[in-house]
Design a protein around this motif. Structure first.
Motif, PDB file in Angstrom:
ATOM      1  N   ALA A  62      84.049  66.125  64.606  1.00 11.58           N
ATOM      2  CA  ALA A  62      85.440  66.530  64.799  1.00 11.58           C
ATOM      3  C   ALA A  62      85.569  68.044  64.716  1.00 11.58           C
ATOM      4  N   ALA A  63      86.738  68.547  65.122  1.00 14.49           N
ATOM      5  CA  ALA A  63      86.979  69.985  65.063  1.00 14.49           C
ATOM      6  C   ALA A  63      86.938  70.511  63.639  1.00 14.49           C
ATOM      7  N   SER A  64      87.220  69.678  62.678  1.00 12.56           N
ATOM      8  CA  SER A  64      87.174  70.088  61.276  1.00 12.56           C
ATOM      9  C   SER A  64      85.758  70.261  60.763  1.00 12.56           C
ATOM     10  N   GLY A  65      84.748  69.785  61.508  1.00 13.40           N
ATOM     11  CA  GLY A  65      83.368  69.844  61.061  1.00 13.40           C
ATOM     12  C   GLY A  65      82.880  68.542  60.458  1.00 13.40           C
ATOM     13  N   HIS A  66      83.789  67.588  60.165  1.00  7.38           N
ATOM     14  CA  HIS A  66      83.375  66.288  59.654  1.00  7.38           C
ATOM     15  C   HIS A  66      82.777  65.455  60.783  1.00  7.38           C
ATOM     16  N   CYS A  67      81.846  64.580  60.455  1.00  6.97           N
ATOM     17  CA  CYS A  67      81.160  63.758  61.450  1.00  6.97           C
ATOM     18  C   CYS A  67      81.474  62.282  61.178  1.00  6.97           C
ATOM     19  N   TYR A  68      81.748  61.560  62.232  1.00  8.23           N
ATOM     20  CA  TYR A  68      82.074  60.143  62.135  1.00  8.23           C
ATOM     21  C   TYR A  68      81.137  59.363  63.054  1.00  8.23           C
ATOM     22  N   PHE A  69      80.598  58.243  62.554  1.00  6.85           N
ATOM     23  CA  PHE A  69      79.675  57.433  63.341  1.00  6.85           C
ATOM     24  C   PHE A  69      79.616  56.037  62.742  1.00  6.85           C
ATOM     25  N   THR A  70      78.766  55.198  63.330  1.00  6.12           N
ATOM     26  CA  THR A  70      78.583  53.823  62.862  1.00  6.12           C
ATOM     27  C   THR A  70      77.103  53.547  62.665  1.00  6.12           C
ATOM     28  N   LEU A  71      76.763  52.892  61.540  1.00  9.96           N
ATOM     29  CA  LEU A  71      75.405  52.415  61.317  1.00  9.96           C
ATOM     30  C   LEU A  71      75.372  50.930  61.667  1.00  9.96           C
ATOM     31  N   LYS A  72      74.379  50.542  62.464  1.00  5.98           N
ATOM     32  CA  LYS A  72      74.353  49.138  62.899  1.00  5.98           C
ATOM     33  C   LYS A  72      72.924  48.636  62.912  1.00  5.98           C
ATOM     34  N   ASP A  73      72.826  47.291  62.813  1.00  8.04           N
ATOM     35  CA  ASP A  73      71.555  46.604  63.043  1.00  8.04           C
ATOM     36  C   ASP A  73      71.820  45.473  64.028  1.00  8.04           C
ATOM     37  N   GLU A  74      70.998  44.460  64.022  1.00 10.54           N
ATOM     38  CA  GLU A  74      71.140  43.400  65.011  1.00 10.54           C
ATOM     39  C   GLU A  74      72.425  42.596  64.841  1.00 10.54           C
ATOM     40  N   ASN A  75      72.936  42.456  63.605  1.00 13.32           N
ATOM     41  CA  ASN A  75      74.044  41.537  63.361  1.00 13.32           C
ATOM     42  C   ASN A  75      75.322  42.195  62.862  1.00 13.32           C
ATOM     43  N   SER A  76      75.239  43.367  62.239  1.00 15.14           N
ATOM     44  CA  SER A  76      76.420  43.940  61.587  1.00 15.14           C
ATOM     45  C   SER A  76      76.512  45.431  61.882  1.00 15.14           C
ATOM     46  N   CYS A  77      77.676  45.993  61.532  1.00 15.37           N
ATOM     47  CA  CYS A  77      77.878  47.426  61.671  1.00 15.37           C
ATOM     48  C   CYS A  77      78.677  47.919  60.470  1.00 15.37           C
ATOM     49  N   LEU A  78      78.510  49.185  60.162  1.00 18.02           N
ATOM     50  CA  LEU A  78      79.158  49.800  59.013  1.00 18.02           C
ATOM     51  C   LEU A  78      79.652  51.177  59.429  1.00 18.02           C
ATOM     52  N   ASP A  79      80.969  51.414  59.260  1.00 17.73           N
ATOM     53  CA  ASP A  79      81.514  52.740  59.550  1.00 17.73           C
ATOM     54  C   ASP A  79      80.997  53.739  58.533  1.00 17.73           C
ATOM     55  N   ALA A  80      80.798  54.977  58.995  1.00 19.37           N
ATOM     56  CA  ALA A  80      80.254  56.021  58.124  1.00 19.37           C
ATOM     57  C   ALA A  80      80.960  57.327  58.402  1.00 19.37           C
ATOM     58  N   VAL A  81      81.053  58.146  57.380  1.00 20.86           N
ATOM     59  CA  VAL A  81      81.631  59.469  57.496  1.00 20.86           C
ATOM     60  C   VAL A  81      80.707  60.448  56.782  1.00 20.86           C
ATOM     61  N   LEU A  82      80.466  61.604  57.425  1.00 20.50           N
ATOM     62  CA  LEU A  82      79.629  62.664  56.850  1.00 20.50           C
ATOM     63  C   LEU A  82      80.495  63.919  56.797  1.00 20.50           C
ATOM     64  N   TRP A  83      80.825  64.328  55.579  1.00 23.44           N
ATOM     65  CA  TRP A  83      81.724  65.461  55.441  1.00 23.44           C
ATOM     66  C   TRP A  83      81.040  66.760  55.846  1.00 23.44           C
ATOM     67  N   ARG A  84      81.842  67.754  56.138  1.00 25.74           N
ATOM     68  CA  ARG A  84      81.346  68.998  56.710  1.00 25.74           C
ATOM     69  C   ARG A  84      80.289  69.654  55.832  1.00 25.74           C
ATOM     70  N   GLY A  85      80.473  69.663  54.530  1.00 26.01           N
ATOM     71  CA  GLY A  85      79.500  70.297  53.643  1.00 26.01           C
ATOM     72  C   GLY A  85      78.143  69.634  53.708  1.00 26.01           C
ATOM     73  N   GLN A  86      78.127  68.271  53.717  1.00 28.01           N
ATOM     74  CA  GLN A  86      76.858  67.571  53.795  1.00 28.01           C
ATOM     75  C   GLN A  86      76.237  67.678  55.190  1.00 28.01           C
ATOM     76  N   ALA A  87      77.084  67.762  56.239  1.00 26.38           N
ATOM     77  CA  ALA A  87      76.548  67.845  57.601  1.00 26.38           C
ATOM     78  C   ALA A  87      75.771  69.136  57.816  1.00 26.38           C
ATOM     79  N   GLY A  88      76.190  70.233  57.197  1.00 22.16           N
ATOM     80  CA  GLY A  88      75.483  71.492  57.365  1.00 22.16           C
ATOM     81  C   GLY A  88      74.153  71.540  56.664  1.00 22.16           C
ATOM     82  N   ARG A  89      73.876  70.569  55.771  1.00 26.85           N
ATOM     83  CA  ARG A  89      72.617  70.579  55.028  1.00 26.85           C
ATOM     84  C   ARG A  89      71.594  69.601  55.589  1.00 26.85           C
ATOM     85  N   LEU A  90      71.906  68.963  56.727  1.00 21.25           N
ATOM     86  CA  LEU A  90      70.946  68.028  57.310  1.00 21.25           C
ATOM     87  C   LEU A  90      69.752  68.784  57.879  1.00 21.25           C
ATOM     88  N   ALA A  91      68.588  68.190  57.801  1.00 23.28           N
ATOM     89  CA  ALA A  91      67.370  68.811  58.311  1.00 23.28           C
ATOM     90  C   ALA A  91      67.142  68.515  59.786  1.00 23.28           C
TER      91      ALA A  91
END
Length: 485
Positions: A62-91
């Motif tokens: 998003a424009a705010s820097g927060h990241c939104y996505f979904t984690l899924k496998d064969e049968n289920s899905c889970l909404d996820a949010v990655l805040w801006r501070g944590q997103a900048g520290r990803l490798a």
């Protein structure tokens, strides 16, 4: 038959339409917010720290820097949010299809009656997932043409300035400088960057673009060649050179670029985007400049070969000149031949002039014999008669000829002859020309008209010189005249 409940409601005064709470009731009615808050506390307290493995889907920043996505496998899905501070520290840069392990806590979102995982950190789920992500990214960038062979440029043979982008404290920069010093010392411009970790990729990309933007007009020279270097390591250590931002910066670089990341077996995406790939940083230095000693020897050899070629050319030219000179006559021979030719022409000229004079004398003698003296006298006499007639006409046409018969010619002060009385009255002074002289007069009515005109003495005429003899009549005399006036 009526149901018991209906009978009970029928017995109630409001007919069972209003909710009632009796004494001792252990299940009071909760508001939606109270229930949502209770659920939130329960879920977050129970799942305060979880690790979830799944595939990223619907990644969005998003424009705010927060990241939104979904984690899924064969049968289920889970909404996820990655805040801006944590997103900048990803490798790494997350993208759809990547299998990851997300660490965080489960929380609820009361506004939509849903739960999600708030991600604190995220890693790729094993080396296989990392390689799969790398392969997908490589194919996507290759489809854009960033790795096309026609985009690659030749390296300059002798760069005057070499720009090196690497860590300033590692062994890589020392190896490059040492190798350049051994082969061919040149000016090196170092741009220090981190080569590993979360901040490495944007710093490397900024260094590539910043060095390419140098114009040479400022305090820093513009490099003729650029080297991006790092030592060896695992795929995770080299991952910054696989990031899309680094690959695009290398592909857009306007300076020829050598990628020297890792050891011979290590391959990163920047290797495909660079103009040349070096197996090691030391090999990049060898690839960048020639060996100075070999270059000096080569230049000396070229000079020697050029001198020999020039000497052989001079020898051949001298040989050809000798052959040509041998076939040419000597200058004395040429002069002698010309002198002999001049003498011959002089003799022929004198003989020709004598013969020509003799022929002309003979022609003159032949013509003189045919001439008649009487014919010549007749032609002269006719010419004299025509000339005398013309002279008489000239005398008759002269404006002073009628003056001897009592006429006068009148002129104004400028000497112009006047033929009209009106012109005479307008003149200031008049001159009357007679056969024996002229008289000045003033027209009547003009200034000085009362004074008597002044009479001038006659002008003596100079007798004409005669060229005839005593017994010879004049050319213009009439027949029978003596020739004297």
């Amino acid at each position: 038959m009526v149901a018991p409940e209906q009978n009970d409601r029928a017995d109630q005064p409001d007919g069972g339409l209003l909710a009632k709470q009796e004494r001792g009731d252990n299940a009071p009615a909760l508001s939606v917010s109270e229930l949502s808050g209770a659920l939130k506390r329960t879920v977050e307290g129970t799942f305060a720290h979880v690790r979830v493995r799944g595939e990223i889907s619907g990644w969005k920043r998003a424009a705010s820097g927060h990241c939104y996505f979904t984690l899924k496998d064969e049968n289920s899905c889970l909404d996820a949010v990655l805040w801006r501070g944590q997103a900048g520290r990803l490798a790494f840069q997350p993208e759809d299809g990547a299998e990851v392990v997300a660490t965080g806590k489960i929380t609820t979102y009361p506004g939509r009656s849903k739960y999600q995982i708030s991600v604190a950190s995220m890693e790729l789920a094993g080396e296989g997932a990392l390689m799969a992500l790398l392969d997908r990214r490589r194919k996507a960038l290759a489809a854009e043409g960033l790795f096309a062979p026609e985009r690659k440029r030749e390296l300059p043979y002798f760069p005057r300035v070499i720009g090196v982008i690497t860590s300033p404290t590692g062994a890589v920069i020392r190896d490059i400088l040492h190798r350049l010093e051994d082969r061919c010392p040149t000016h090196v411009l170092v741009w220090p960057v981190p080569v590993q970790g979360e901040a490495a990729a944007p710093a490397i990309a900024a260094a590539i673009r910043g060095m390419a933007a140098l114009t040479g007009d400022g305090p820093l020279p513009r490099p003729d060649l650029m080297i991006v270097a790092r030592g060896g390591g695992s795929i995770e250590d080299l991952w910054a050179f696989n990031e899309e931002v680094v690959v695009r910066a290398a592909a857009d670089c306007t300076i020829p670029l050598i990628s020297a990341v890792g050891h011979e077996t290590d391959t990163t995406l920047i290797d495909h985007a660079a103009d040349k790939r070096a197996p090691t940083p030391t090999a990049a230095a060898e690839m960048a400049v020639p060996v100075r000693r070999e270059l000096v020897n080569y230049v000396g050899e070229l000079g020697f070969r050029a001198g020999k070629a020039l000497g052989r050319g001079l020898d051949r030219s001298a040989e050809r000149l000798g052959h040509v000179a041998a076939r040419l006559p000597s200058p004395l021979q040429l002069i002698d031949q010309r002198e002999q030719r001049v003498d011959d022409l002089g003799d022929r000229l004198s003989r020709a002039l004598g013969a020509r004079a003799q022929r002309a004398h003979g022609d003159l003698a032949a013509v003189a014999g045919r001439l008649d003296r009487r014919l010549i006298d007749q032609k002269i006499h006719r010419g004299e008669e025509r000339l005398a007639g013309l002279w008489r006409l000239a005398q008759l046409a002269h404006p002073d000829k009628p003056l001897s018969r009592g006429y006068a010619r009148i002129t104004d002060g400028d000497g112009r002859t006047l033929t009209r009385a009106a012109d005479a009255r307008e003149a200031a002074r008049l001159s009357l020309h007679f056969a024996d002289g002229q008289v000045h007069a003033v027209p009547e009515g003009s200034e000085g008209a009362g004074s008597a005109p002044r009479k001038t003495a006659p002008v003596a005429r100079k007798p004409r010189k005669s060229y005839r003899t005593a017994n010879q009549p004049g050319l213009f005399d009439a027949p029978g005249d003596s020739g004297d006036e």
